[in-house]
Enzyme design. Structure first.
Site, PDB file in Angstrom:
ATOM      1  N   ARG A 105       6.576  -8.368   1.937  1.00 52.61           N
ATOM      2  CA  ARG A 105       7.440  -7.926   3.040  1.00 52.61           C
ATOM      3  C   ARG A 105       8.099  -9.119   3.710  1.00 52.61           C
ATOM      4  O   ARG A 105       9.295  -9.091   4.028  1.00 52.61           O
ATOM      5  CB  ARG A 105       6.629  -7.123   4.055  1.00 52.61           C
ATOM      6  CG  ARG A 105       7.420  -6.732   5.301  1.00 52.61           C
ATOM      7  CD  ARG A 105       6.595  -5.866   6.226  1.00 52.61           C
ATOM      8  NE  ARG A 105       6.306  -4.575   5.606  1.00 52.61           N
ATOM      9  CZ  ARG A 105       5.299  -3.789   5.952  1.00 52.61           C
ATOM     10  NH1 ARG A 105       4.474  -4.169   6.906  1.00 52.61           N
ATOM     11  NH2 ARG A 105       5.115  -2.635   5.356  1.00 52.61           N
ATOM     12  N   ASP A 149      -1.549   6.801   6.306  1.00 45.14           N
ATOM     13  CA  ASP A 149      -1.526   5.380   6.656  1.00 45.14           C
ATOM     14  C   ASP A 149      -2.412   5.126   7.879  1.00 45.14           C
ATOM     15  O   ASP A 149      -2.569   5.998   8.734  1.00 45.14           O
ATOM     16  CB  ASP A 149      -0.087   4.959   6.952  1.00 45.14           C
ATOM     17  CG  ASP A 149       0.101   3.457   6.896  1.00 45.14           C
ATOM     18  OD1 ASP A 149      -0.817   2.756   6.411  1.00 45.14           O
ATOM     19  OD2 ASP A 149       1.159   2.970   7.321  1.00 45.14           O
ATOM     20  N   LYS A 198       0.827  -1.215   0.000  1.00 44.41           N
ATOM     21  CA  LYS A 198       0.000   0.000   0.000  1.00 44.41           C
ATOM     22  C   LYS A 198       0.860   1.263   0.000  1.00 44.41           C
ATOM     23  O   LYS A 198       0.596   2.206  -0.745  1.00 44.41           O
ATOM     24  CB  LYS A 198      -0.947  -0.015   1.203  1.00 44.41           C
ATOM     25  CG  LYS A 198      -1.941  -1.176   1.201  1.00 44.41           C
ATOM     26  CD  LYS A 198      -2.950  -1.077   2.312  1.00 44.41           C
ATOM     27  CE  LYS A 198      -2.333  -1.272   3.686  1.00 44.41           C
ATOM     28  NZ  LYS A 198      -1.793  -2.634   3.871  1.00 44.41           N
ATOM     29  N   THR A 199       1.888   1.280   0.834  1.00 42.80           N
ATOM     30  CA  THR A 199       2.778   2.446   0.869  1.00 42.80           C
ATOM     31  C   THR A 199       3.522   2.600  -0.448  1.00 42.80           C
ATOM     32  O   THR A 199       3.684   3.712  -0.966  1.00 42.80           O
ATOM     33  CB  THR A 199       3.775   2.316   2.034  1.00 42.80           C
ATOM     34  OG1 THR A 199       3.066   2.184   3.264  1.00 42.80           O
ATOM     35  CG2 THR A 199       4.679   3.535   2.102  1.00 42.80           C
ATOM     36  N   THR A 234      -5.766  -1.299   7.150  1.00 39.51           N
ATOM     37  CA  THR A 234      -5.858  -2.751   7.298  1.00 39.51           C
ATOM     38  C   THR A 234      -7.227  -3.139   7.837  1.00 39.51           C
ATOM     39  O   THR A 234      -7.515  -4.319   7.984  1.00 39.51           O
ATOM     40  CB  THR A 234      -4.771  -3.258   8.262  1.00 39.51           C
ATOM     41  OG1 THR A 234      -4.885  -2.564   9.513  1.00 39.51           O
ATOM     42  CG2 THR A 234      -3.386  -3.013   7.690  1.00 39.51           C
TER      43      THR A 234
END
Length: 359
Positions: A228, A120, A75-76, A169
């Site tokens: 990640r 965020d 997302k980032t 999230t």
């Protein structure tokens, strides 16, 4: 629990989805800079490409974008790509950092025209700031309250057109008025192993790690569908290959390295296996209450429920029922155990325990 509602893992887990300082530093170097370089999320990527190209052709600011999904899916990275595609600067902040409407007003008033504001964990923003954001997103205006009580006055403050990129999230926690103000909403899915292999091969090239196809596939299969985690495992396997092998990450080297770090073939770590082991061996497969299971594992109730269970449920190894937690046949198979016969285990709803006065 909805997967969007699953909280972040504890930062000390190798297969946890939360990013520590090392992850953030490495991710900054590994992030793709353009939409064409972004791997996976094909549907979101294509839709976003249309939104951005149309905005550029009109010479307008891109619509506000909401990205939802589990931690570690990109997302980032996508927010930074949006800014790069629009040739605009990006301002990064988070919901927990905005506790008052004044905090948000200070950020909004300093934005330049076309700037991208990445927010965020937007669902954790305070309610007063959230209500101020409604008007800012829709009318590019905020009302700054000066004074208190009956003498308070609202001073309208015009804002330059900007693009808000919200990441969450927990999409279900966003109020409908806020969700409706986003022009584009994209949900990030977990990655397929083939997509993670491409991510690992790309990251290995940037990190100057020698890796073959088998090594990439082995790491991808244990990465829980999350880039990640794949990049984190790649760094740990690289260390093992450097110290105990010839520096080349093959399937065998990757398997031995991840065995050292207690990550098995399905991505389960020590905590995950401890939960399954207790459920199967101590309670015959369940059903068993969450608190009892947590005591058996030696962990807090919240740790078992929020850290271990979401992945076990998604993998089909554990089921949540009204009577308690129940192991599936796949769990027995994964640990190499044989389910109890009729009268115990999941088929009859027994606990697998002997009663106080006998079976």
């Amino acid at each position: 629990m909805n997967w969007d509602d699953a909280p972040a893992d504890t930062p000390d887990r190798l297969v946890g989805s939360a990013a520590d300082h090392d992850d953030q530093a490495v991710e900054a170097a590994l992030r793709p800079k353009e939409l064409d370089e972004f791997i996976g999320q094909e549907r979101v990527r294509q839709q976003l490409d249309l939104v951005l190209k149309a905005a550029r052709q009109r010479g307008a600011t891109a619509d506000h974008v909401l990205l939802s999904g589990a931690p570690g899916l990109g997302k980032t990275t996508l927010s930074m790509i949006i800014a790069a595609e629009m040739s605009a600067p990006i301002r990064i902040t988070s919901g927990p950092a905005i506790q008052h409407a004044g905090d948000l007003a200070a950020i909004l008033s300093s934005l330049t025209e076309g700037e991208v504001l990445f927010l965020d964990e937007i669902h954790r923003m305070s309610r007063p700031a959230e209500e101020m954001l409604y008007m800012a997103m829709e009318d590019f205006r905020v009302d700054v309250i000066v004074g208190k009580g009956p003498g308070a006055t609202a001073i309208p403050l015009e804002l330059p057109p900007f693009t808000l990129v919200g990441a969450t999230t927990r999409a279900g926690l966003l109020p409908p008025p806020l969700r409706d103000r986003f022009g584009f909403t994209g949900h990030m899915e977990f990655y397929a192993p083939a997509e993670l292999e491409r991510v690992i091969q790309r990251s290995a090239g940037l990190l100057d790690v020698a890796i073959d196809t088998g090594g990439a596939a082995e790491i991808a299969g244990r990465s829980r569908g999350t880039p990640r985690i794949a990049n984190r495992l790649l760094r740990r396997v690289r260390d093992y290959a450097q110290v105990r092998a010839d520096g080349v990450v093959s399937r065998e080297v990757a398997a031995r390295a991840l065995e050292v770090y207690e990550v098995d073939g399905r991505g389960l770590d020590r905590l995950d296996r401890a939960v399954l082991h207790a459920l199967l061996k101590l309670f015959g497969g369940g059903p068993v209450g969450l608190s009892t299971l947590a005591v058996a594992v030696g962990e807090e109730r919240e740790t078992v429920e929020e850290v271990a269970e979401p992945f076990l449920v998604r993998e089909g190894l554990l089921a949540r029922t009204p009577r308690g937690r129940v192991a599936t046949p796949a769990a027995w198979s994964h640990l190499g155990l044989v389910p109890p016969q009729e009268g115990g285990g999941t088929s009859r709803g027994g606990t697998g325990q002997t009663g106080l006065f006998g079976p």
